[in-house]
Write a protein that holds these residues in place. Sequence first.
Motif, PDB file in Angstrom:
ATOM      1  N   GLU A 170      -5.889  43.326 -34.241  1.00  0.00           N
ATOM      2  CA  GLU A 170      -5.478  42.552 -33.829  1.00  0.00           C
ATOM      3  C   GLU A 170      -6.410  41.237 -34.329  1.00  0.00           C
ATOM      4  N   GLU A 197      -5.302  40.730 -38.215  1.00  0.00           N
ATOM      5  CA  GLU A 197      -4.503  40.004 -38.061  1.00  0.00           C
ATOM      6  C   GLU A 197      -4.857  38.720 -37.517  1.00  0.00           C
ATOM      7  N   ALA A 198      -5.057  37.625 -36.663  1.00  0.00           N
ATOM      8  CA  ALA A 198      -5.138  36.426 -36.233  1.00  0.00           C
ATOM      9  C   ALA A 198      -5.959  35.979 -37.061  1.00  0.00           C
ATOM     10  N   GLU A 209      -6.764  36.568 -40.268  1.00  0.00           N
ATOM     11  CA  GLU A 209      -6.073  36.354 -41.616  1.00  0.00           C
ATOM     12  C   GLU A 209      -4.725  34.853 -41.695  1.00  0.00           C
ATOM     13  N   VAL A 210      -3.778  35.338 -40.550  1.00  0.00           N
ATOM     14  CA  VAL A 210      -3.200  34.262 -39.542  1.00  0.00           C
ATOM     15  C   VAL A 210      -4.107  32.694 -40.172  1.00  0.00           C
ATOM     16  N   ASP A 211      -4.966  32.531 -39.621  1.00  0.00           N
ATOM     17  CA  ASP A 211      -5.500  31.237 -39.046  1.00  0.00           C
ATOM     18  C   ASP A 211      -6.061  30.892 -40.786  1.00  0.00           C
ATOM     19  N   GLY A 212      -5.527  32.002 -42.034  1.00  0.00           N
ATOM     20  CA  GLY A 212      -6.556  31.883 -43.194  1.00  0.00           C
ATOM     21  C   GLY A 212      -7.860  32.190 -43.531  1.00  0.00           C
TER      22      GLY A 212
END
Length: 315
Positions: free
Chosen positions: A198, A201-202, A204-207
Amino acid sequence: MTATDVQATGVPRTRPATPSRPKRRREGAAWVFLSPWVLGATVLTLLPMAVSLYLSFTDYDLFNPPHWVGLRNYTQMFTEDPRYWRSVVATLTYVVIAVPLQLALALVVALVLKSVRRAKGFYRSAFYAPSLLGASMSIALVWRAIFNDGGTVDHLLGTGGWVTRPGWALLAVALLTVWQFGAPMVIFLAGLQQIPGELYEAAEVDGASRWRQFLSITVPMLSPVIFFNLVLQTIQSFQVFTPAFAVSAGKGGPADSTLFYTLYLYDRGFVASHMGYASAMAWVLLLVIGAVTAVLFRTSRSWVFYASDTDGGAR
């Protein structure tokens, strides 16, 4: 309860409870099962250490009774033996080169294996195999042939034999240690598998890029494993013997460039029959390893992160 069990205040004085018979039986059974380990530790570790400590203050040649000389072995070691200091420099240089390279290679391979989907067990076993084979004398002799004059490295690079050049012989020994990266690699791989997905994944969401994820997630979460491997490999590197013995034919050459501490200790104790002097060297090595380990533990508070920390920082 008798009158003597009551204090002047009238409060009954409780007696310490005695262990029950079943508890004493369990303790006795535990000591029975522990007795092989206790006997082995006493006979094979503690007793030899005590004898070695005594011999370090004696002049002992393996054939005649030890003769007490006090601190003479230690003073001679530090003030009268230039080869001793060359062995110290060679060992420290080897540790500084071999340990970081080995851990870096182990971590890179572990990161690659983490993303492998097929035949992961095969690759893990294949990369671990050098750790099982590299400590043998036969592999060290093969390594010497590869880096000798006319060997594989000489034919490929045209640089001449590394083991015959003072500036390159130690690097050849260090590369043999780096090649044995399997054990720390398996430990790194186990640590990587414990990092929650996780977090990535977090990120990657934040770039966050892969490099930023590695620096901000992988390294902090893996820092206890990095610290464990660092301590373990540092202790082992200070005690390296077989590669240096094989590459230099037991002489520490050329020009004492591979005269590691343990190799010189072996030379003093079993070749020159100065066992008292070798015992003194062994105790100095023990104290140095203990001091280096203590420094590593002390400095780890500033960079090793534990997930159980309540403040979220390093300790």
